[in-house]
Scaffold this active site. Sequence first.
Site, short mmCIF file in Angstrom:
data_model
loop_
_atom_site.label_atom_id
_atom_site.label_comp_id
_atom_site.label_asym_id
_atom_site.label_seq_id
_atom_site.Cartn_x
_atom_site.Cartn_y
_atom_site.Cartn_z
N TYR A 15 0.76 -1.01 0.00
CA TYR A 15 0.09 0.08 -0.01
C TYR A 15 0.80 1.34 0.16
O TYR A 15 0.34 2.42 0.43
CB TYR A 15 -0.94 -0.05 1.35
CG TYR A 15 -2.15 -1.19 0.87
CD1 TYR A 15 -1.79 -2.37 1.09
CD2 TYR A 15 -3.30 -0.50 1.08
CE1 TYR A 15 -2.92 -3.03 0.89
CE2 TYR A 15 -4.43 -1.21 0.84
CZ TYR A 15 -4.12 -2.76 0.81
OH TYR A 15 -5.16 -3.42 0.79
N LYS A 26 5.05 -14.55 3.88
CA LYS A 26 5.20 -15.31 2.83
C LYS A 26 6.79 -15.49 2.61
O LYS A 26 7.21 -15.36 1.29
CB LYS A 26 4.43 -15.05 1.63
CG LYS A 26 4.33 -15.79 0.54
CD LYS A 26 3.75 -17.17 0.84
CE LYS A 26 3.52 -18.18 -0.61
NZ LYS A 26 2.97 -19.51 -0.10
N ASP A 57 -1.02 -18.11 3.28
CA ASP A 57 -1.77 -19.15 2.66
C ASP A 57 -2.37 -20.08 3.43
O ASP A 57 -3.59 -20.19 3.60
CB ASP A 57 -1.37 -19.69 1.40
CG ASP A 57 0.01 -20.15 1.41
OD1 ASP A 57 0.79 -20.07 2.62
OD2 ASP A 57 0.58 -20.52 0.57
N ASP A 97 -5.05 -6.80 5.42
CA ASP A 97 -6.43 -6.36 4.88
C ASP A 97 -7.13 -7.59 4.76
O ASP A 97 -8.37 -7.57 4.91
CB ASP A 97 -5.89 -5.32 3.67
CG ASP A 97 -7.24 -4.92 3.24
OD1 ASP A 97 -8.11 -4.58 4.11
OD2 ASP A 97 -7.41 -4.20 2.23
N ASP A 112 -10.79 -9.13 6.69
CA ASP A 112 -12.01 -9.33 6.12
C ASP A 112 -12.54 -10.96 6.24
O ASP A 112 -13.66 -11.22 6.32
CB ASP A 112 -12.04 -8.80 4.54
CG ASP A 112 -12.16 -7.59 4.38
OD1 ASP A 112 -11.98 -6.88 5.14
OD2 ASP A 112 -12.88 -7.26 3.18
MG MG Z 1 -10.24 -3.75 3.39
#
Ligand code: MG
Length: 329
Positions: free
Chosen positions: A121, A167, A200, A224, A228
Site C-alpha cells: 500500500y 510469505k 496461505d 487487510d 475481512d
Molecule cells: Mg479492506
Amino acid sequence: MYDIAVIPGDGIGPEVMEVTLELLNILDVSLNFTEAHAGCECYDRTGTTIPEETIQIARQADATLFGAVTTVPGQRSGILALRKALDLYANVRPVKSYPGVPSVYGDLNMVIIRENTEGLYSGMEEETPEGATALRVITEQAAERICKFAFDYAKITGRGKVTAVHKANVLKKTDGIFKDTFYNVARNYQGIELDDRYVDATAMFLITKPHMFDVIVTTNLFGDILSDEGAGLVGGLGLAPSANIGEKNGLFEPVHGSGPDIAGQGISNPSAMILSAVMMLNYLKENGEAQRLEKALSEVLNEAKRLTPDLGGNSKTADMAREIKGKLH
Ligand code: MG
Ligand code: NAI
C-alpha cells in the site's frame, strides 16, 4: 472533555456515524465533536478527497471517528492519506464473536494487527512497457515497531500468543526481514507464546482451526485480506471495527466501506461503527463507558428483536440504535 474529530465520509458512513454519536452522547463521558469532510461527495464539492483542514482537525483531536468513503477513480484515497499523514502505523482489527449473531464460530476472540504504512500500500506503482509494477516496501524500522506494538498489545490485554504471518518462502527478502525482525523483537518479551505461519496456510486455518490464533501480526495487504476473512467468521463486515494507532493519534473506523449497494436505505448495520467507538473509548482510557456501550450492543444482538437485514432481521439502522439506547438508559 475530549476533542473528537468526526469524519462521516459518504455512502453508509454518515448513516452509521449519526446513530453512534447519539449513543456516545448518552454516556458519562464528555466529548466535543468537530466534523470534518472526506470522500467522494467532498471531492465533488472541493476537488479533493481529503482537504488539508480535515487532516489538521484529526491531528489536533484526542481521537478521530471515521465512517467510510467511496473511492474516487484516479484520486488518492482519503483514508489512506489520513493514515499516512498521521503515521497511524498499527491497524488493530478484532475478530470477536457476539452471542446470538449467526456466524461460523460463536466463540472467537482474536486480534489481527496489520502494518498500516508500507507493504503493497505504499502507492508506488509504475507503468512499464509490458504492463505495470507495484513496489512492496518492507523496512526494518516499520517491521520492528509493528511487532513491538503486537507484543505490547498482547501484554497489556493479557493475550497469550502472537503469530507472525508472512510469505517468506517466496518473498525471501521483504518477508525475510519481517520474520527475522519479529523473532528479534520477541526476545524482549517473556511469557508470551509465539510462532509464525505462511499467509496461505493461515487463510485456511482461519476457517478450519481459528482457535489456534490469538494475536496475528502481519504486513499491510495480508492484514487487510485476513481481517475481512476474520469478519466473515463472526457475522460479517457489519460487525467488524478497527483502530488505527500512531504515536500521537488514534483513528477508529469500521472495517467496511461505503456500502453503495445499500446506501440511502437506512438499513446499514451500525455495530461496526459502534464497536469502533468502543475501541476509541478504551484508547481514551474510558474503559467503564466502553464496556457499558459494548454490553448494550451485545444485548441487542443477543435478543435479536431489532436487527438490520445483514444480521437476518428486518429493522432499520435507527430502530436498532433506539433499542441500544434503551439498554443504556
Ligand atoms: Mg479492506
Ligand atoms: P463495502 O464494505 O462497502 O461493502 C461490501 C458488502 O458488505 C456490501 O454488500 C455491503 O452492503 C455490505 N456491508 C458493508 N458494511 C455494511 C454494514 N454496515 N451493514 C450492512 N451491510 C454492510 O465494500 P465494497 O463494496 O467493496 O466497497 C464500496 C466502496 O467503499 C468502494 O469505493 C471502496 O473503495 C470503499 N471502501 C472504503 C473503505 C474505507 O472507507 N475505509 C474500506 C473498504 C472499501
